[in-house]
Design a protein around this motif. Sequence first.
Motif, PDB file in Angstrom:
ATOM      1  N   GLY A 133      86.007 -12.801  -6.714  1.00 50.65           N
ATOM      2  CA  GLY A 133      86.610 -13.816  -6.786  1.00 50.65           C
ATOM      3  C   GLY A 133      85.346 -14.897  -7.332  1.00 50.65           C
ATOM      4  O   GLY A 133      84.430 -14.896  -7.292  1.00 50.65           O
ATOM      5  N   PRO A 134      85.933 -15.979  -7.745  1.00 50.71           N
ATOM      6  CA  PRO A 134      87.299 -16.653  -7.721  1.00 50.71           C
ATOM      7  C   PRO A 134      88.000 -15.961  -9.040  1.00 50.71           C
ATOM      8  O   PRO A 134      87.731 -15.684 -10.064  1.00 50.71           O
ATOM      9  CB  PRO A 134      87.168 -18.010  -7.977  1.00 50.71           C
ATOM     10  N   ALA A 135      89.215 -15.345  -8.577  1.00 54.53           N
ATOM     11  CA  ALA A 135      90.086 -14.514  -9.465  1.00 54.53           C
ATOM     12  C   ALA A 135      91.457 -14.700  -9.410  1.00 54.53           C
ATOM     13  O   ALA A 135      91.863 -15.030  -8.013  1.00 54.53           O
ATOM     14  CB  ALA A 135      89.644 -12.901  -9.665  1.00 54.53           C
ATOM     15  N   ILE A 136      92.559 -14.173 -10.110  1.00 54.88           N
ATOM     16  CA  ILE A 136      93.908 -14.402  -9.975  1.00 54.88           C
ATOM     17  C   ILE A 136      94.455 -13.028 -10.225  1.00 54.88           C
ATOM     18  O   ILE A 136      94.129 -12.472 -11.192  1.00 54.88           O
ATOM     19  CB  ILE A 136      94.442 -15.203 -10.933  1.00 54.88           C
ATOM     20  N   PHE A 137      94.846 -12.535  -9.391  1.00 54.14           N
ATOM     21  CA  PHE A 137      95.714 -11.367  -9.458  1.00 54.14           C
ATOM     22  C   PHE A 137      97.282 -11.292  -9.542  1.00 54.14           C
ATOM     23  O   PHE A 137      97.538 -12.183  -8.483  1.00 54.14           O
ATOM     24  CB  PHE A 137      95.260 -10.310  -8.288  1.00 54.14           C
ATOM     25  N   GLU A 138      97.836 -11.079 -10.545  1.00 53.74           N
ATOM     26  CA  GLU A 138      99.526 -10.960 -10.715  1.00 53.74           C
ATOM     27  C   GLU A 138      99.957  -9.648 -10.411  1.00 53.74           C
ATOM     28  O   GLU A 138      99.608  -8.633 -10.943  1.00 53.74           O
ATOM     29  CB  GLU A 138      99.968 -11.485 -12.073  1.00 53.74           C
ATOM     30  N   VAL A 139     101.020  -9.475  -9.431  1.00 54.01           N
ATOM     31  CA  VAL A 139     101.454  -8.144  -8.954  1.00 54.01           C
ATOM     32  C   VAL A 139     103.025  -8.338  -9.177  1.00 54.01           C
ATOM     33  O   VAL A 139     103.890  -9.349  -8.860  1.00 54.01           O
ATOM     34  CB  VAL A 139     101.518  -8.151  -7.398  1.00 54.01           C
ATOM     35  N   SER A 140     103.585  -7.318 -10.019  1.00 51.37           N
ATOM     36  CA  SER A 140     104.771  -6.968 -10.700  1.00 51.37           C
ATOM     37  C   SER A 140     105.405  -5.827  -9.633  1.00 51.37           C
ATOM     38  O   SER A 140     104.927  -4.734  -9.768  1.00 51.37           O
ATOM     39  CB  SER A 140     105.131  -6.720 -11.929  1.00 51.37           C
ATOM     40  N   ALA A 141     106.223  -6.087  -8.759  1.00 56.29           N
ATOM     41  CA  ALA A 141     107.013  -4.925  -8.044  1.00 56.29           C
ATOM     42  C   ALA A 141     108.307  -5.290  -7.420  1.00 56.29           C
ATOM     43  O   ALA A 141     108.581  -6.426  -7.698  1.00 56.29           O
ATOM     44  CB  ALA A 141     105.945  -4.905  -6.409  1.00 56.29           C
ATOM     45  N   ASP A 142     109.095  -4.298  -7.236  1.00 53.07           N
ATOM     46  CA  ASP A 142     110.345  -4.403  -6.645  1.00 53.07           C
ATOM     47  C   ASP A 142     110.425  -4.066  -5.338  1.00 53.07           C
ATOM     48  O   ASP A 142     111.588  -3.687  -4.681  1.00 53.07           O
ATOM     49  CB  ASP A 142     111.365  -3.631  -7.165  1.00 53.07           C
ATOM     50  N   GLY A 143     109.410  -3.553  -4.641  1.00 48.43           N
ATOM     51  CA  GLY A 143     109.257  -3.111  -3.191  1.00 48.43           C
ATOM     52  C   GLY A 143     108.135  -3.662  -2.483  1.00 48.43           C
ATOM     53  O   GLY A 143     107.377  -4.638  -3.059  1.00 48.43           O
TER      54      GLY A 143
END
Length: 307
Positions: A290-300
């Motif tokens: 960090g500093p960092a941004i993490f984007e998570v795409s999930a359906d569960g």
Amino acid sequence: MASKFNPPPNWPAAPDGWVPPADWQPDPAWGPLPEGWQLWIDDAVDPPAVLGKRNWFARHKVLSVVGGVLVLGLFGSIANGANGGSQASPLVADSPSPTAAPAVATKPAQATTAPAPKPTPTPTPPAAPVIPPAVEYAGVGDSILAITKPAGADVAAIVTFTHQGGSNFAVWSLDSAMERNDLLVNTIGVYGGTVLMDKRSADKSSSLEITADGPWTVKVASVQSATPWDGTTPLTSGGDNVILYSGKAGAASVTHDGSSNFAIWGYGSRSDLLINEIGPYSGTVRWMAGPAIFEVSADGGWTVTLQ
């Protein structure tokens, strides 16, 4: 005619107008009178006395120097008396003899005070960042929604959506010319999640194109409002989300129990696609500092644990 007392130069000087008492005797330590010296002279006849002094000085140069030092010593004694000691008369019997080495007056040592140590300044903790308030919207069905990004039009933002319909729910970000920037959401039925908008510096979205068959809500917020994580404990969440990471780099164990697409993007010193899978997942991937941004795409549900 009046007479005045005329001590020789090798004797201590007498104060002006001083007259010896009747029983007064000179201190033997002062030495004898110079040859031809007159202790009493006519007050009205000055030249002979002066001449006598000059003649005597011419014959006794060494004694005249010692006499001068003696006078200086007496001034020191007077000064000491003024400072609280006993003040001596100019004709005190303990004056040094003309042939003795004169005492050197010393100045009392002055006490010195060590400077007070400078106080160590207390460090001021950095002020907490001011997070601008989010902007919220609501509607039903298809819409073109003009939006405001709280942190500014030129920076990224996070957007939280909800949808209560049963059909397709899709959202595109649009620029000021109504051109599409990015597909933020594309799902079927009920939805709730947070996504990253304008992750590319060239994207400056000012509107959203919403396709829906039911009511929806939109919450536009600063990236500083994303889920905070420093990596010291496992992070557990579900569905789409954005992480504001502040910890160290390392290897991260990741799990996912959904049935659809599962992807993680990292944005910091570089852009990095860490995971892009379908369905359940378990594995270990690189995790940037960090500093960092993490984007998570999930359906569960999913977890991230920094090793």
